[in-house]
Design a protein around this motif. Structure first.
Motif, PDB file in Angstrom:
ATOM      1  N   ILE A  63      18.757  11.407  55.658  1.00 23.62           N
ATOM      2  CA  ILE A  63      18.093  12.134  56.742  1.00 23.62           C
ATOM      3  C   ILE A  63      16.835  11.368  57.144  1.00 23.62           C
ATOM      4  CG2 ILE A  63      16.879  14.264  57.361  1.00 23.62           C
ATOM      5  CD1 ILE A  63      18.745  15.729  55.400  1.00 23.62           C
ATOM      6  N   TYR A  71      16.683  11.498  51.373  1.00 18.93           N
ATOM      7  CA  TYR A  71      15.723  11.178  52.426  1.00 18.93           C
ATOM      8  C   TYR A  71      14.494  10.537  51.788  1.00 18.93           C
ATOM      9  CZ  TYR A  71      13.536  15.508  50.847  1.00 18.93           C
ATOM     10  OH  TYR A  71      12.961  16.481  50.085  1.00 18.93           O
ATOM     11  N   THR A  80      23.645  15.202  62.407  1.00 20.78           N
ATOM     12  CA  THR A  80      23.254  15.602  61.055  1.00 20.78           C
ATOM     13  C   THR A  80      23.830  16.976  60.738  1.00 20.78           C
ATOM     14  OG1 THR A  80      21.235  14.273  61.116  1.00 20.78           O
ATOM     15  CG2 THR A  80      21.279  16.113  59.564  1.00 20.78           C
ATOM     16  N   SER A 138      19.957  10.238  61.621  1.00 21.05           N
ATOM     17  CA  SER A 138      20.224   9.994  60.203  1.00 21.05           C
ATOM     18  C   SER A 138      21.171   8.809  60.064  1.00 21.05           C
ATOM     19  CB  SER A 138      20.868  11.234  59.571  1.00 21.05           C
ATOM     20  OG  SER A 138      19.995  12.332  59.619  1.00 21.05           O
TER      21      SER A 138
END
Length: 163
Positions: A84, A59, A93, A45
């Motif tokens: 992400i 994301y 993460t 990430s």
């Protein structure tokens, strides 16, 4: 005459047909090892971590709108951010999610599917995640993100009472 579920047929490590439960369990355990191994192979990430209490997580195609929204939000609020990049979640993460008291999670679906993944895969306490859900069929915008995060931030209440 009763309803029941069954896992159906399966295969062994050589792809041969089997209905042996022990062989099936061994295959499931093997898949878990693959899942754990994948955590070290997927892209990491992207992080903007200054050690703040709150973070914005996003994301996919919400990234550009989220980054634009963060520019506006950060003028008055301290926020970390993470984009992400892959599932399964990497250790970094997981650490990022764990270290923040509140996560504003931007999703472009009604059901908060990424929230479910964070809760189920990482054991995240559901109440620490504030879903920012856009599901009207249009791409999420920075304005939508700001408008939906702002009311949750402490200074937002003070700014509203002054106007």
């Amino acid at each position: 005459k009763g309803a029941f579920f069954t896992r159906g047929s399966s295969h062994d490590e050589y792809a041969a047909y089997t209905e042996d439960g022990t062989v099936y369990a061994k295959g499931m355990d093997r898949l878990l090892v693959k899942w754990e191994t994948a955590k070290a192979c997927v892209p990491e990430s992207n992080f903007e971590d200054q050690g703040h209490t709150d973070a914005v997580v996003f994301y996919g195609t919400s990234a550009y709108a989220a980054e634009e929204a963060l520019e506006g939000l950060r003028q008055h609020h301290d926020l970390d951010a993470m984009c992400i990049k892959a599932i399964p979640f990497t250790e970094k993460t997981a650490q990022f999610i764990a270290q923040h008291e509140r996560i504003f999670l931007i999703e472009q679906n009604r059901d908060a599917q990424m929230k479910s993944l964070l809760v189920n895969e990482l054991g995240t306490v559901p109440d620490k995640i504030v879903p920012i859900l856009n599901y009207d069929g249009m791409p999420v915008t920075a304005t939508f993100i700001e408008d939906n995060i702002q009311p949750h931030l402490p200074q937002a209440a003070q700014l509203r009472s002054q106007s």
